[in-house]
Write a protein that holds these residues in place. Structure first.
Motif, PDB file in Angstrom:
ATOM      1  N   ARG A 136       0.835  -1.209   0.000  1.00 56.69           N
ATOM      2  CA  ARG A 136       0.000   0.000   0.000  1.00 56.69           C
ATOM      3  C   ARG A 136       0.862   1.250   0.000  1.00 56.69           C
ATOM      4  O   ARG A 136       0.604   2.201  -0.752  1.00 56.69           O
ATOM      5  N   ILE A 137       1.877   1.259   0.845  1.00 58.71           N
ATOM      6  CA  ILE A 137       2.781   2.419   0.915  1.00 58.71           C
ATOM      7  C   ILE A 137       3.485   2.619  -0.423  1.00 58.71           C
ATOM      8  O   ILE A 137       3.590   3.739  -0.936  1.00 58.71           O
ATOM      9  N   THR A 142       4.535   5.801  -5.216  1.00 63.65           N
ATOM     10  CA  THR A 142       4.993   5.817  -6.608  1.00 63.65           C
ATOM     11  C   THR A 142       3.891   6.125  -7.610  1.00 63.65           C
ATOM     12  O   THR A 142       4.183   6.526  -8.736  1.00 63.65           O
ATOM     13  N   GLY A 143       2.642   5.904  -7.221  1.00 59.44           N
ATOM     14  CA  GLY A 143       1.551   6.057  -8.170  1.00 59.44           C
ATOM     15  C   GLY A 143       1.418   4.896  -9.132  1.00 59.44           C
ATOM     16  O   GLY A 143       0.584   4.908 -10.032  1.00 59.44           O
ATOM     17  N   GLY A 144       2.263   3.868  -8.940  1.00 57.90           N
ATOM     18  CA  GLY A 144       2.214   2.696  -9.805  1.00 57.90           C
ATOM     19  C   GLY A 144       1.552   1.520  -9.121  1.00 57.90           C
ATOM     20  O   GLY A 144       1.215   1.565  -7.933  1.00 57.90           O
ATOM     21  N   THR A 145       1.361   0.449  -9.881  1.00 55.69           N
ATOM     22  CA  THR A 145       0.803  -0.792  -9.329  1.00 55.69           C
ATOM     23  C   THR A 145       1.703  -1.994  -9.580  1.00 55.69           C
ATOM     24  O   THR A 145       1.577  -3.012  -8.906  1.00 55.69           O
ATOM     25  N   GLY A 146       2.608  -1.914 -10.558  1.00 50.24           N
ATOM     26  CA  GLY A 146       3.405  -3.065 -10.968  1.00 50.24           C
ATOM     27  C   GLY A 146       4.417  -3.506  -9.937  1.00 50.24           C
ATOM     28  O   GLY A 146       5.160  -2.692  -9.387  1.00 50.24           O
ATOM     29  N   ALA A 248      14.000   3.285 -12.172  1.00 55.56           N
ATOM     30  CA  ALA A 248      12.685   3.097 -12.792  1.00 55.56           C
ATOM     31  C   ALA A 248      11.572   3.758 -11.991  1.00 55.56           C
ATOM     32  O   ALA A 248      10.390   3.634 -12.352  1.00 55.56           O
ATOM     33  N   GLY A 249      11.945   4.462 -10.906  1.00 52.74           N
ATOM     34  CA  GLY A 249      10.945   5.167 -10.106  1.00 52.74           C
ATOM     35  C   GLY A 249      10.237   4.316  -9.082  1.00 52.74           C
ATOM     36  O   GLY A 249       9.203   4.724  -8.534  1.00 52.74           O
TER      37      GLY A 249
END
Length: 444
Positions: A136-137, A142-146, A248-249
């Motif tokens: 969750r954190i 990051t705003g990502g899901t991968g 890769a952020g």
């Protein structure tokens, strides 16, 4: 399909009628009351009624040497831990929404064992909850899901975490935002640097996520790669992976449920052995010697925004009794010098298993870190993993009252992971039993 599916060393319920009548009744009663999801170990399950130190005792008073359980990290029923639990249970047990100092005292001690830069801790009840929170954190930050994981990873049992745990098997599908990479196995890199090869795999997985329109969020690994086959060496090979993840952020999550709390002998935490600084560190089972306490350690800047915008509360996480247990575990690790013990006795253990391997051609590589050792079983004609032989050895040891299990994608690797107070004398007992099994086991 038997209930051994997708569980190494699981009892096959179809053989229940061959058990001792009393045990047979217990197994049938379990199935009736608990349902089929609960699994038992060993072809011949064992009932325990008490424990002490590195031994478990059955109903007849027979002692079994525990060479497997990492949950009671400082030993079963350690008197200092049980006394701390008892005192606190008799005094106060409540949640974290009241001001209290013991949780702060413990947090300071715990964070002091971590690398500088990791300055906050959030408490949960289980390692699965801790990984769930870390995800969750990571996704919020990051705003990502991968998410990228290794191909036979296990990180927990919640819905979100099971989706990043390939070892759960095909009936528990991976999430569409999950990519897997081969584990960092130095025996399967064709002579290439294991760190570089592993990092390239992670980079390719991140690229595949992005190619499918999935923004990369993070990478998570058990720093001993326990379910991938126990792959600790060479220390330091994770450094290039951290760089790739950050470029890769994404965030790097170190799963320390199994490598942590002095297990590797080289450092308190597995990630420290690799000389890396994770963004998040997940802790679990050994933290309270079996009490329900786990947690996430984080860089404060990562939690700053999450903590102000996301309402997170865990009623039982960080409760007074579990905190007392966790503080007592740190006491024992320090007072009994269990980090040093893990290193020295672990070396003795690896040497003993290695000596046996030299005399048994179906035993392959022996490796490990501290009191976590692996031994491969292979078919000598092809070199392929031999899960049948490994399981036969596991069950042969059980019949000699020595508890152990297996790991790896084919279940072909002995998983040797005793409580931290293990001594050289205990190693000698284990090696003697293993030698006897190897000399007498029927090779499948």
């Amino acid at each position: 399909m038997s209930n051994t599916a997708y569980m190494v060393n699981g009892f096959d319920v179809s053989t229940v009628d061959a058990l001792d009548p009393h045990l047979q009744e217990i197994v049938k009663r379990r199935s009736r009351l608990l349902g089929p999801a609960y699994k038992l170990f060993y072809a011949n399950p064992v009932q325990f009624v008490r424990s002490e130190g590195v031994h478990l005792y059955d109903a007849q008073g027979n002692a079994y040497l525990d060479v497997y359980n990492n949950v009671p990290s400082v030993g079963h029923a350690h008197p200092h831990v049980t006394a701390a639990i008892t005192r606190q249970a008799q005094t106060l047990n409540t949640h974290t929404r009241y001001a209290a100092e013991p949780i702060l005292d413990y947090a300071e001690r715990l964070l002091a064992t971590h690398t500088e830069g990791l300055g906050n801790v959030m408490f949960t009840c289980t390692g699965s909850e801790a990984v769930d929170l870390a995800l969750r954190i990571t996704r919020f930050q990051t705003g990502g899901t991968g998410i990228v994981v290794t191909s036979n990873a296990y990180h927990g049992l919640t819905s979100a975490v099971a989706e990043i745990s390939p070892t759960m098997g095909p009936s528990v599908p991976l999430g569409p935002y999950v990519r897997t990479v081969p584990p960092p196995d130095p025996y399967r890199t064709d002579g290439r640097d294991v760190g570089e090869a592993f990092a390239e795999g992670v980079a390719a997985a991140i690229a595949d996520l992005e190619r499918h329109g999935i923004r990369f969020a993070g990478f998570i690994a058990d720093t001993l790669f326990s379910t991938d086959g126990i792959l600790p060496d060479p220390a330091g090979f994770l450094k290039p992976v951290v760089d790739i993840v950050h470029r890769a952020g994404g965030l790097y999550i170190a799963d320390e449920v199994q490598p942590g709390f002095a297990r590797t002998g080289d450092a308190m935490w597995g990630y420290q052995r690799h000389g890396i600084l994770p963004d998040l560190v997940v802790m679990g089972k050994p933290m309270g010697n079996g009490m329900p306490i786990a947690g996430v350690v984080a860089r404060p800047e990562i939690l700053a925004d999450f903590g102000t915008k996301i309402r997170y509360f865990n009623t039982f996480g960080g409760n007074s009794v579990s905190i007392a247990a966790a503080a007592a575990v740190l006491d024992v690790i320090e007072d009994e010098k269990l980090l040093d013990n893990s290193r020295t006795v672990g070396q003795y253990l690896r040497e003993g298993v290695g000596d046996l391997a030299e005399d048994h051609p179906r035993m392959g590589a022996v490796r490990g870190a501290g009191l976590y050792v692996a031994a491969d079983f292979i078919r000598p004609d092809t070199g392929a993993p031999d899960g049948d032989l490994a399981l036969a050895v596991v069950n042969g040891l059980r019949e000699r009252r020595v508890l152990i299990s297996a790991t790896g994608a084919q279940g072909s690797i002995l998983k040797i992971r005793p409580p931290l107070p293990f001594t050289r004398a205990h190693v000698d007992t284990f090696i003697e039993a293993l030698s006897d099994v190897l000399a007498t086991v029927e090779i499948p």
